[in-house]
Structure formats: structure tokens, C-alpha cells
Scaffold this motif. Structure first.
Motif, PDB file in Angstrom:
ATOM      1  N   VAL A 188      28.885 -37.035   2.442  1.00  0.00           N
ATOM      2  CA  VAL A 188      29.370 -37.994   1.457  1.00  0.00           C
ATOM      3  C   VAL A 188      28.649 -39.321   1.669  1.00  0.00           C
ATOM      4  N   TYR A 189      27.974 -39.774   0.617  1.00  0.00           N
ATOM      5  CA  TYR A 189      27.324 -41.086   0.647  1.00  0.00           C
ATOM      6  C   TYR A 189      28.102 -42.034  -0.253  1.00  0.00           C
ATOM      7  N   ARG A 190      28.055 -43.302   0.079  1.00  0.00           N
ATOM      8  CA  ARG A 190      28.814 -44.296  -0.678  1.00  0.00           C
ATOM      9  C   ARG A 190      27.993 -44.971  -1.768  1.00  0.00           C
ATOM     10  N   SER A 191      26.713 -44.657  -1.852  1.00  0.00           N
ATOM     11  CA  SER A 191      25.876 -45.236  -2.907  1.00  0.00           C
ATOM     12  C   SER A 191      24.728 -44.289  -3.213  1.00  0.00           C
ATOM     13  N   LEU A 192      24.179 -44.435  -4.415  1.00  0.00           N
ATOM     14  CA  LEU A 192      23.025 -43.632  -4.801  1.00  0.00           C
ATOM     15  C   LEU A 192      21.843 -43.929  -3.883  1.00  0.00           C
ATOM     16  N   GLU A 193      21.678 -45.189  -3.534  1.00  0.00           N
ATOM     17  CA  GLU A 193      20.553 -45.585  -2.678  1.00  0.00           C
ATOM     18  C   GLU A 193      20.597 -44.847  -1.343  1.00  0.00           C
ATOM     19  N   GLU A 194      21.792 -44.740  -0.764  1.00  0.00           N
ATOM     20  CA  GLU A 194      21.931 -44.032   0.510  1.00  0.00           C
ATOM     21  C   GLU A 194      21.565 -42.560   0.346  1.00  0.00           C
ATOM     22  N   MET A 195      22.025 -41.941  -0.730  1.00  0.00           N
ATOM     23  CA  MET A 195      21.740 -40.523  -0.921  1.00  0.00           C
ATOM     24  C   MET A 195      20.258 -40.278  -1.160  1.00  0.00           C
ATOM     25  N   LEU A 196      19.612 -41.139  -1.946  1.00  0.00           N
ATOM     26  CA  LEU A 196      18.187 -40.954  -2.222  1.00  0.00           C
ATOM     27  C   LEU A 196      17.331 -41.133  -0.976  1.00  0.00           C
ATOM     28  N   ALA A 197      17.860 -41.813   0.026  1.00  0.00           N
ATOM     29  CA  ALA A 197      17.124 -41.994   1.283  1.00  0.00           C
ATOM     30  C   ALA A 197      17.174 -40.745   2.165  1.00  0.00           C
ATOM     31  N   ASP A 198      18.001 -39.787   1.794  1.00  0.00           N
ATOM     32  CA  ASP A 198      18.109 -38.536   2.544  1.00  0.00           C
ATOM     33  C   ASP A 198      16.875 -37.684   2.255  1.00  0.00           C
ATOM     34  N   LYS A 199      15.989 -37.591   3.221  1.00  0.00           N
ATOM     35  CA  LYS A 199      14.707 -36.915   3.014  1.00  0.00           C
ATOM     36  C   LYS A 199      14.860 -35.395   2.874  1.00  0.00           C
ATOM     37  N   SER A 200      16.008 -34.855   3.255  1.00  0.00           N
ATOM     38  CA  SER A 200      16.199 -33.401   3.151  1.00  0.00           C
ATOM     39  C   SER A 200      16.458 -32.957   1.714  1.00  0.00           C
ATOM     40  N   LEU A 201      16.866 -33.876   0.855  1.00  0.00           N
ATOM     41  CA  LEU A 201      17.224 -33.511  -0.505  1.00  0.00           C
ATOM     42  C   LEU A 201      15.991 -33.314  -1.373  1.00  0.00           C
ATOM     43  N   LYS A 231      15.368 -42.336 -13.035  1.00  0.00           N
ATOM     44  CA  LYS A 231      14.120 -43.002 -12.652  1.00  0.00           C
ATOM     45  C   LYS A 231      14.078 -43.264 -11.152  1.00  0.00           C
ATOM     46  N   ALA A 232      15.196 -43.726 -10.593  1.00  0.00           N
ATOM     47  CA  ALA A 232      15.252 -43.988  -9.150  1.00  0.00           C
ATOM     48  C   ALA A 232      15.046 -42.698  -8.365  1.00  0.00           C
ATOM     49  N   ALA A 233      15.635 -41.596  -8.818  1.00  0.00           N
ATOM     50  CA  ALA A 233      15.492 -40.327  -8.116  1.00  0.00           C
ATOM     51  C   ALA A 233      14.059 -39.808  -8.185  1.00  0.00           C
ATOM     52  N   LEU A 234      13.439 -39.914  -9.353  1.00  0.00           N
ATOM     53  CA  LEU A 234      12.047 -39.489  -9.483  1.00  0.00           C
ATOM     54  C   LEU A 234      11.128 -40.341  -8.606  1.00  0.00           C
ATOM     55  N   GLU A 235      11.361 -41.632  -8.598  1.00  0.00           N
ATOM     56  CA  GLU A 235      10.537 -42.518  -7.773  1.00  0.00           C
ATOM     57  C   GLU A 235      10.724 -42.248  -6.286  1.00  0.00           C
ATOM     58  N   ALA A 236      11.879 -41.666  -5.936  1.00  0.00           N
ATOM     59  CA  ALA A 236      12.132 -41.279  -4.543  1.00  0.00           C
ATOM     60  C   ALA A 236      11.537 -39.911  -4.218  1.00  0.00           C
ATOM     61  N   GLY A 237      10.865 -39.295  -5.199  1.00  0.00           N
ATOM     62  CA  GLY A 237      10.201 -38.020  -4.971  1.00  0.00           C
ATOM     63  C   GLY A 237      11.093 -36.805  -5.117  1.00  0.00           C
ATOM     64  N   LYS A 238      12.207 -36.945  -5.846  1.00  0.00           N
ATOM     65  CA  LYS A 238      13.144 -35.844  -6.010  1.00  0.00           C
ATOM     66  C   LYS A 238      12.976 -35.178  -7.380  1.00  0.00           C
ATOM     67  N   ASN A 239      13.161 -33.860  -7.428  1.00  0.00           N
ATOM     68  CA  ASN A 239      13.354 -33.187  -8.709  1.00  0.00           C
ATOM     69  C   ASN A 239      14.707 -33.609  -9.268  1.00  0.00           C
ATOM     70  N   VAL A 240      14.854 -33.584 -10.596  1.00  0.00           N
ATOM     71  CA  VAL A 240      16.054 -34.167 -11.190  1.00  0.00           C
ATOM     72  C   VAL A 240      16.592 -33.293 -12.320  1.00  0.00           C
ATOM     73  N   ILE A 241      17.924 -33.109 -12.300  1.00  0.00           N
ATOM     74  CA  ILE A 241      18.682 -32.607 -13.443  1.00  0.00           C
ATOM     75  C   ILE A 241      19.480 -33.781 -13.988  1.00  0.00           C
ATOM     76  N   VAL A 242      19.395 -34.021 -15.298  1.00  0.00           N
ATOM     77  CA  VAL A 242      20.156 -35.096 -15.934  1.00  0.00           C
ATOM     78  C   VAL A 242      21.163 -34.474 -16.882  1.00  0.00           C
ATOM     79  N   GLU A 243      22.419 -34.921 -16.803  1.00  0.00           N
ATOM     80  CA  GLU A 243      23.430 -34.483 -17.760  1.00  0.00           C
ATOM     81  C   GLU A 243      23.023 -34.892 -19.173  1.00  0.00           C
ATOM     82  N   LYS A 244      23.596 -34.202 -20.163  1.00  0.00           N
ATOM     83  CA  LYS A 244      23.406 -34.643 -21.538  1.00  0.00           C
ATOM     84  C   LYS A 244      24.362 -35.814 -21.819  1.00  0.00           C
TER      85      LYS A 244
END
Length: 350
Positions: free
Chosen positions: A52-65, A82-95
Motif C-alpha cells: 500500500v502506497y500513500r501517493s502515486l509518486e511513491e508507487m511509480l518509484a517502485d522499480k518492480s512494477l 503521463k506520469a506513469a509513462l514517463e516513469a517507464g511503466k506500461n499503462v491501462i487507463v480507465e474509460k
């Protein structure tokens, strides 16, 4: 499956609990690794191993994701994806993918430049009712389709407990919420229309966001209508399809959301199976003989979407819902608001 995709989910409200976590948990190709919860630990009550992370920034810093699911309020989709892509993550976006089509195009270009998957969770493509409607249309048994009408109606005067859905602002209201599903279904079968006319209104007593809409999508021969009202006590069939030689009438009958809300997992027996009384009515002519019969529904399964995402990431298979499809949905929505405000038919981009 040898590869396991460690996945983070941006929120654990109704969307996270119902539409994402159960599929990530059951599919062996994914691991529900992390979630953002600002103050609670609800996810850990059902999935004890989740971080459990308390912010998106903390979760995006998790290199295992490797994959991030953006399932937060509509106005945040662009910023968070955009933040997730810039962090090098694949992304699913809700409609809906984004509030404005230009934002979606920017995200699509960013994902392409980084070699990352960007997919949009248009899960209603995998509803049992829509699957059989699409199968009937594409079989040609109705002849040239001349009129299609799709409804998503409710009877609910009171405002939603989801406060972000009832506050006026970018991306709120029934057209962005439920209309995204209906427009995507029409576009998936018939392609992009040439123009749109719309009537978008507020009809509940205390509402400040649109809760009624009617759109007419113009094709060469076909007129497709998508409609929604929050004040329909006795609903019409959700799908009314009329072709040159036949008709198909179908209720809105997919049971997956109800199954998920009861706490079932998508590997449960009879997942997504329709009851016989929900089967669609086909009335047409086949080989010179008039046929009127009920057609069994196809099982709905949102796991087909997640399996498609897995294959796209792990094996370079096609993206199950490409961002370009979702951008076209937003283009129709933006043009619909323009039409409703001006009272005119609005031409759509080719």
C-alpha cells in the motif's frame, strides 16, 4: 506462463475492487503488487500481500512494477497516465481515456516514443449482451443495418455516493461516464461516423452534471442512436438493431459486475453466463424462410481484455484496445457537447 507482470493500481474504490483487482489476482500472468490508498488499507484485507502506497509518486518509484492501472477520476487520467509513462511503466487507463482528444493523442505519442503499451479499459466490449449483438450484425443475417439504438438507462433520482461524479467539472456527467461505453460499442462495429447530433441535459432535481443524453451518429445509410437517462423506471431493450431484412432485440443482461460485487472471482463457475430469459430475439429471413427465434447469449468475460494486455506485453501481440480507438470516442463526446450547445449537427474528423 513464465512471465509475471507486477502491477500497481492507482486507487481501490469501486473500480479497483470490482473491475481490476480480481482479474489481476486470478490471472497467473499478473501479480496485484501495489495499490494507492491515501489513508486506508482496504486492499490488504482481501489481498494481504499487496503493498500500500500513500501517493502515486511513491508507487511509480517502485522499480518492480511493470504495469500501472489508472482508475482514478476522469480529470486525472491524462496527468496520471503521463506520469506513469514517463516513469517507464506500461499503462491501462480507465474509460474515458482523457477529457480532451488532444490529451489522448499526446499520451499515445509518448507511449510510442518509449516503446510502452498504452491500453484503454473499454471493458464493455466483453459484455455478454454486446458480444451476441456484434456477432448477429457481423453475420449478415439482418442484411444492411439501417438503424441501431443502444440504451444505458437507470432509475436513480438520488446523487451518487461517489462525490467526484456529481461535482461539475471536466469529464464529469453521464456522457463521459456511461456514454463512453455506448459510443465505443457503436464505433467498434460500424467505424467512425461522419457527424453527430446531440441533446444533453440535467434532469435529476439536485444534479449539476448531465444525467440524460441522446446522440444520433450519422453514417451513409445507417443512423445509430445512443441514449441514457437516470430516470427510466421501465427500461426499453438495451439493443434495438434493424436491418434491411431483419431485426434483433436484446436486453442489457451482462452479469459480471453483479458477480464481482458479490465478491466472486472471474474463475467462478458459470462466469458471465446469461439466463435464458435474457436471450435476444432475432426476427429475419433466412434462405427465403421467415425466422423468429431467441438466440443464446455469449458468456461475458472481462478477463479476455486482461489476457490480451498480458499477451501484448509478454509476447508482443496486438493491443486489445488501442489508444486511437479511445481517442475517437472522446472526439465524438466533444462534438456531441458542441452539438447540444449549438443545436446543430457537428461534422466529425475522418
Amino acid at each position: 506462463m513464465s512471465k509475471v507482470i507486477k502491477t500497481g493500481v492507482c486507487s481501490y474504490g469501486m473500480s479497483g475492487q470490482v473491475f481490476h483487482a480480481p482479474f489481476l489476482h486470478v490471472n497467473p500472468g499478473f501479480e496485484f503488487t501495489a495499490v494507492v490508498e491515501r489513508s486506508k488499507n482496504l486492499a490488504q484485507e482481501r489481498y494481504p500481500d499487496v503493498k500500500v502506497y500513500r501517493s502515486l509518486e511513491e508507487m511509480l518509484a517502485d522499480k518492480s512494477l511493470e504495469l500501472i492501472v489508472v482508475n482514478t477520476p476522469n480529470y486525472t487520467h491524462y496527468e496520471y497516465a503521463k506520469a506513469a509513462l514517463e516513469a517507464g511503466k506500461n499503462v491501462i487507463v480507465e474509460k474515458p481515456f482523457t477529457v480532451h482528444a488532444g490529451e489522448g493523442k499526446e499520451l499515445a505519442a509518448l507511449a510510442k516514443s518509449k516503446g510502452l503499451l498504452l491500453s484503454v479499459y473499454h471493458n464493455r466490449r466483453y459484455d455478454s449482451d454486446y458480444k451476441v449483438v456484434r456477432k448477429i450484425i457481423e453475420s449478415g443475417v439482418l442484411g444492411d443495418v439501417l438503424e441501431a439504438e443502444i440504451h444505458y438507462d437507470r432509475f436513480k433520482e438520488e446523487l451518487s455516493y461517489k462525490k467526484h461524479k456529481e461535482v461539475g467539472g471536466p469529464g464529469t456527467g453521464a456522457l463521459y461516464d456511461l456514454g463512453s461505453h455506448l459510443i465505443d460499442q457503436v464505433l467498434t462495429i460500424f467505424g467512425m461516423p461522419k457527424a453527430v447530433w446531440a441533446d444533453i441535459r440535467v434532469i435529476r432535481k439536485d444534479s449539476i452534471v448531465d444525467d440524460y443524453f441522446e446522440l444520433v451518429l450519422y453514417y451513409d445509410k445507417l443512423r445509430a442512436r445512443v441514449k441514457c437517462s437516470y430516470l427510466v423506471r421501465e427500461a426499453l431493450p438495451a439493443y434495438q438493431i434493424h436491418g434491411r431484412i431483419g431485426s434483433f432485440i436484446k436486453t442489457k443482461s451482462d452479469i459480471q459486475e453483479a458477480q464481482l460485487q458479490r465478491g466472486l472471482f472471474p474463475n467462478s463457475p458459470d462466469w458471465g453466463a446469461e439466463a435464458p430469459h435474457e436471450w435476444g430475439l432475432l426476427h429475419t429471413e433466412i434462405n427465403g424462410e421467415v425466422v423468429k427465434k431467441f438466440v443464446p447469449g455469449e458468456n461475458g468475460n472481462y478477463m479476455d481484455y486482461y489476457q490480451g494486455v498480458y499477451e501484448a506485453i509478454a509476447n508482443n501481440a496486438p493491443n486489445p484496445v488501442v489508444p486511437e480507438d479511445a481517442i475517437r470516442v472522446v472526439e465524438v463526446i466533444e462534438a456531441a457537447f458542441q452539438s447540444s450547445e449549438t443545436g446543430k449537427v457537428v461534422t466529425l474528423p475522418a
